[in-house]
Design an enzyme around this catalytic site. Structure first.
Site, PDB file in Angstrom:
ATOM      1  N   LYS A  34       0.834  -1.215   0.000  1.00  0.00           N
ATOM      2  CA  LYS A  34       0.000   0.000   0.000  1.00  0.00           C
ATOM      3  C   LYS A  34       0.866   1.262   0.000  1.00  0.00           C
ATOM      4  CE  LYS A  34      -1.777   1.535   4.043  1.00  0.00           C
ATOM      5  NZ  LYS A  34      -1.520   2.948   4.405  1.00  0.00           N
ATOM      6  N   ASN A  35       1.827   1.310   0.927  1.00  0.00           N
ATOM      7  CA  ASN A  35       2.591   2.546   1.084  1.00  0.00           C
ATOM      8  C   ASN A  35       3.512   2.831  -0.092  1.00  0.00           C
ATOM      9  OD1 ASN A  35       1.299   2.999   3.466  1.00  0.00           O
ATOM     10  ND2 ASN A  35       3.028   2.426   4.799  1.00  0.00           N
ATOM     11  N   ARG A 104      -4.078  10.915   4.097  1.00  0.00           N
ATOM     12  CA  ARG A 104      -2.822  11.628   4.355  1.00  0.00           C
ATOM     13  C   ARG A 104      -1.864  11.571   3.169  1.00  0.00           C
ATOM     14  NH1 ARG A 104      -0.651  13.457   8.596  1.00  0.00           N
ATOM     15  NH2 ARG A 104       1.383  12.903   7.778  1.00  0.00           N
ATOM     16  N   CYS A 128      -3.650  12.563  12.936  1.00  0.00           N
ATOM     17  CA  CYS A 128      -4.584  11.451  12.832  1.00  0.00           C
ATOM     18  C   CYS A 128      -4.592  10.748  14.176  1.00  0.00           C
ATOM     19  CB  CYS A 128      -4.224  10.524  11.682  1.00  0.00           C
ATOM     20  SG  CYS A 128      -2.743   9.591  11.953  1.00  0.00           S
ATOM     21  N   ASP A 319       4.295  -0.054  12.338  1.00  0.00           N
ATOM     22  CA  ASP A 319       3.028  -0.559  11.793  1.00  0.00           C
ATOM     23  C   ASP A 319       2.739  -2.002  12.214  1.00  0.00           C
ATOM     24  OD1 ASP A 319       2.612   1.872  10.636  1.00  0.00           O
ATOM     25  OD2 ASP A 319       3.085   1.258   8.590  1.00  0.00           O
ATOM     26  N   ILE A 341       7.819   5.787  17.620  1.00  0.00           N
ATOM     27  CA  ILE A 341       7.609   6.620  16.422  1.00  0.00           C
ATOM     28  C   ILE A 341       6.405   7.550  16.592  1.00  0.00           C
ATOM     29  CG2 ILE A 341       7.239   6.589  13.896  1.00  0.00           C
ATOM     30  CD1 ILE A 341       9.880   5.283  14.650  1.00  0.00           C
ATOM     31  N   ARG A 411      -8.557  -0.024   4.602  1.00  0.00           N
ATOM     32  CA  ARG A 411      -7.568   0.891   4.021  1.00  0.00           C
ATOM     33  C   ARG A 411      -6.276   0.148   3.697  1.00  0.00           C
ATOM     34  NH1 ARG A 411      -5.644   4.492   7.940  1.00  0.00           N
ATOM     35  NH2 ARG A 411      -4.239   4.869   6.222  1.00  0.00           N
TER      36      ARG A 411
HETATM   37  C1  UD1 Z   1       4.919   6.383   6.662  1.00  0.00           C
HETATM   38  C2  UD1 Z   1       3.911   5.273   6.427  1.00  0.00           C
HETATM   39  C3  UD1 Z   1       3.304   4.812   7.754  1.00  0.00           C
HETATM   40  C4  UD1 Z   1       4.401   4.438   8.746  1.00  0.00           C
HETATM   41  C5  UD1 Z   1       5.414   5.563   8.873  1.00  0.00           C
HETATM   42  C6  UD1 Z   1       6.607   5.201   9.755  1.00  0.00           C
HETATM   43  C7  UD1 Z   1       3.045   5.886   4.235  1.00  0.00           C
HETATM   44  C8  UD1 Z   1       1.871   6.323   3.426  1.00  0.00           C
HETATM   45  N1  UD1 Z   1       2.854   5.785   5.575  1.00  0.00           N
HETATM   46  O1  UD1 Z   1       4.194   7.496   7.209  1.00  0.00           O
HETATM   47  O2  UD1 Z   1       2.480   3.672   7.502  1.00  0.00           O
HETATM   48  O3  UD1 Z   1       3.814   4.226  10.022  1.00  0.00           O
HETATM   49  O4  UD1 Z   1       5.917   5.926   7.572  1.00  0.00           O
HETATM   50  O5  UD1 Z   1       7.222   4.065   9.274  1.00  0.00           O
HETATM   51  O6  UD1 Z   1       4.093   5.603   3.703  1.00  0.00           O
HETATM   52  N2  UD1 Z   1       7.942  13.612  11.600  1.00  0.00           N
HETATM   53  C9  UD1 Z   1       8.297  14.871  12.043  1.00  0.00           C
HETATM   54  N3  UD1 Z   1       8.313  15.899  11.133  1.00  0.00           N
HETATM   55  C10 UD1 Z   1       7.990  15.722   9.822  1.00  0.00           C
HETATM   56  C11 UD1 Z   1       7.641  14.421   9.387  1.00  0.00           C
HETATM   57  C12 UD1 Z   1       7.626  13.385  10.294  1.00  0.00           C
HETATM   58  O7  UD1 Z   1       8.581  15.075  13.220  1.00  0.00           O
HETATM   59  O8  UD1 Z   1       7.998  16.686   9.067  1.00  0.00           O
HETATM   60  C13 UD1 Z   1       7.892  12.494  12.569  1.00  0.00           C
HETATM   61  C14 UD1 Z   1       6.463  11.974  12.735  1.00  0.00           C
HETATM   62  O9  UD1 Z   1       5.738  12.734  13.665  1.00  0.00           O
HETATM   63  C15 UD1 Z   1       6.686  10.568  13.212  1.00  0.00           C
HETATM   64  C16 UD1 Z   1       7.976  10.160  12.508  1.00  0.00           C
HETATM   65  O10 UD1 Z   1       8.600  11.383  12.072  1.00  0.00           O
HETATM   66  O11 UD1 Z   1       6.926  10.586  14.593  1.00  0.00           O
HETATM   67  C17 UD1 Z   1       7.777   9.227  11.342  1.00  0.00           C
HETATM   68  O12 UD1 Z   1       6.967   9.857  10.394  1.00  0.00           O
HETATM   69  P1  UD1 Z   1       7.124   9.595   8.827  1.00  0.00           P
HETATM   70  O13 UD1 Z   1       8.292   8.706   8.589  1.00  0.00           O
HETATM   71  O14 UD1 Z   1       7.095  10.913   8.141  1.00  0.00           O
HETATM   72  O15 UD1 Z   1       5.794   8.797   8.511  1.00  0.00           O
HETATM   73  P2  UD1 Z   1       4.857   8.943   7.255  1.00  0.00           P
HETATM   74  O16 UD1 Z   1       5.671   9.146   6.036  1.00  0.00           O
HETATM   75  O17 UD1 Z   1       3.756   9.893   7.545  1.00  0.00           O
END
Ligand code: UD1
Length: 431
Positions: A34-35, A104, A128, A319, A341, A411
């Site tokens: 999915k991701n 998202r 979320c 996850d 995380i 989802r």
């Molecule tokens: C992606 C995955 C999700 C998975 C996550 C972590 C997709 C669509 N989703 O989500 O299933 O759980 O990776 O493996 O690919 N953070 C910040 N600042 C930012 C961005 C992120 O502090 O600008 C922090 C977030 O709050 C979180 C951590 O970094 O604590 C990981 O987030 P991120 O790796 O960005 O996750 P997603 O890409 O949203």
């Protein structure tokens, strides 16, 4: 509303009825990730030519992304196991709020739109249930590439100044190895002028998959899968035919289904290296794991508890934290699970307790004392992976459970009950 109406509405809520205690046996087919698929779909915005994606899972998130891309002028059509996407004429650089809200991953459109058109306007994805999920790192990266970015009334507007409307390569160091920020910057930088480096990049397999597909489209990216990615910008990208990697989280969920029911099963296609941390924890619990190039066999023995701390890849994936906790509720001895995380990813704890699990929660650390038998209950998954955890716990429970939260489950899991029933579970869906 009358009591009768309330009761009938409750009964009508979509749910799964899961008869616990059925042993599993056989083989489960794993769908495309999915991701990966979500981000690869948005990468189709980077070219006028056709991007043919194979092994795309049939999920509500994927259908949502299809709708968003169509609304921007992308031609989408289904192929037997995938999707054809062509962004020949983009009519709209602003995906509509009503479609974007709730998905998202729609924020991924910002990088390719900026790279291709020099402008984009996307509603902030917002927080979320599992945490705040900021996008500061995405925005920092786009600004470093020369975009002018402003956030007003919940909408991110980004544009590239100058007649060429082309971003400029830059050296970017991420504060945290965000998967989404790495992917956004990658997609913005492929068409930028000059060289971009991303330090402290996310190393997840989905980032590697994106880089691989972009290279197939004519991009020049090296280092994906490691902490430093280098992107040499090119003038244009072309179409491609690309197969999405198998979903490592779906694969992990079914391995845990085998472990929690103490059953031997085989899953394929699956890439064992994408699951190293999970396979190690399953082995530490007492499961015998055999890997092939594209498949995994699990044979659980007498299982004992293990400690888990979630980490960015190659560490244990957040996850699979909830699904693995369901297993640890049934293994002998004490386990400690720490979520590093997300700040609010322990919603499954209360539901597992309702099924008889013995769990003490302190902040983001759960201490689990395994019990010999979980008992069936009406439970609900409050987010995608919590819902999966409820399904797994129900497979092992004594009696028939009712699992709600299918809007979350659907989802991320394609044909979940069909796949599990094909190996021996007894699950029925009530819509
Ligand atoms: C992606 C995955 C999700 C998975 C996550 C972590 C997709 C669509 N989703 O989500 O299933 O759980 O990776 O493996 O690919 N953070 C910040 N600042 C930012 C961005 C992120 O502090 O600008 C922090 C977030 O709050 C979180 C951590 O970094 O604590 C990981 O987030 P991120 O790796 O960005 O996750 P997603 O890409 O949203």
């Amino acid at each position: 509303m009358s009591t009768a109406a309330t009761i009938s509405r409750e009964i009508l809520k979509p749910h799964l009825k899961i008869k616990g205690g059925c042993p599993l046996k056989g083989e489960i087919k794993i769908s495309g990730a999915k991701n990966s698929a979500l981000v690869l779909m948005t990468a189709a915005l980077l070219t006028e030519e056709i991007v043919k994606l194979n092994n795309v899972p049939s999920l509500t998130d994927i259908h949502g992304m299809e709708e968003i891309l169509s609304a921007m002028g992308v031609n989408t059509s289904n192929s037997p196991n995938g999707l054809n996407l062509q962004a020949k004429l983009l009519s709209n650089s602003e995906p509509p709020y009503q479609l974007v809200n709730g998905l998202r991953a729609s924020f991924f459109c910002i990088g390719p739109l900026l790279g291709r058109l020099g402008r984009a306007k996307i509603p902030l994805p917002g927080g979320c249930r599992i945490g705040a999920r900021p996008v500061a790192e995405h925005i920092k990266g786009l600004k470093a590439l020369g975009a002018v970015v402003s956030v007003e009334h919940g909408v991110v507007s980004a544009s590239v100044l100058g007649s060429k409307k082309r971003l400029k390569g830059a050296a970017i160091i991420l504060d945290c190895p965000s998967v989404g920020a790495t992917e956004t910057i990658l997609m913005a930088a492929v068409l930028a002028e000059g060289i971009t480096t991303i330090e402290n990049a996310a190393q997840e397999p989905e980032v590697q998959d994106l880089a691989k597909m972009l290279n197939k489209m004519g991009a020049c990216i090296s280092g994906a899968g490691g902490p430093i990615i280098t992107i040499k910008g090119v003038q244009r990208l072309h179409g491609c035919d690309y197969t999405v990697i198998p979903d490592r989280i779906e694969a992990g969920t079914y391995l845990i289904a085998a472990a929690i029911t103490r059953s031997k099963i085989h899953i394929s296609p699956a890439i064992p290296e994408h699951l190293n941390a999970v396979l190690q924890k399953l082995r530490d619990c007492g499961c015998v794991i055999a890997t092939e190039m594209d498949g995994i066999t699990i044979n659980p023995g007498e299982l004992t508890g293990v400690d888990i701390t979630t980490q960015p890849f190659p560490g244990f994936p957040t996850d699979l934290q909830a699904p693995f906790m369901a297993l640890l509720a049934t293994t002998k001895g004490t386990s400690v699970v720490t979520e590093k995380i997300y700040e609010n990813r322990m919603q499954h704890v209360a539901e597992l307790q309702r099924m008889g699990a013995s769990i003490r929660l302190q902040g983001n650390t759960a201490v689990i004392e395994g019990v010999p038998q979980l008992s069936a209950a009406p439970v609900s998954g409050g987010d995608l992976r919590s819902a999966a955890a409820m399904v797994l716990a129900s497979l092992a429970a004594n009696g028939t459970s009712k699992v709600e939260g299918l809007n979350h489950l659907d989802r991320g899991y394609s044909n979940l009950e069909l796949k599990l029933n094909s190996v021996g579970s007894q699950i029925t869906r009530r819509q």
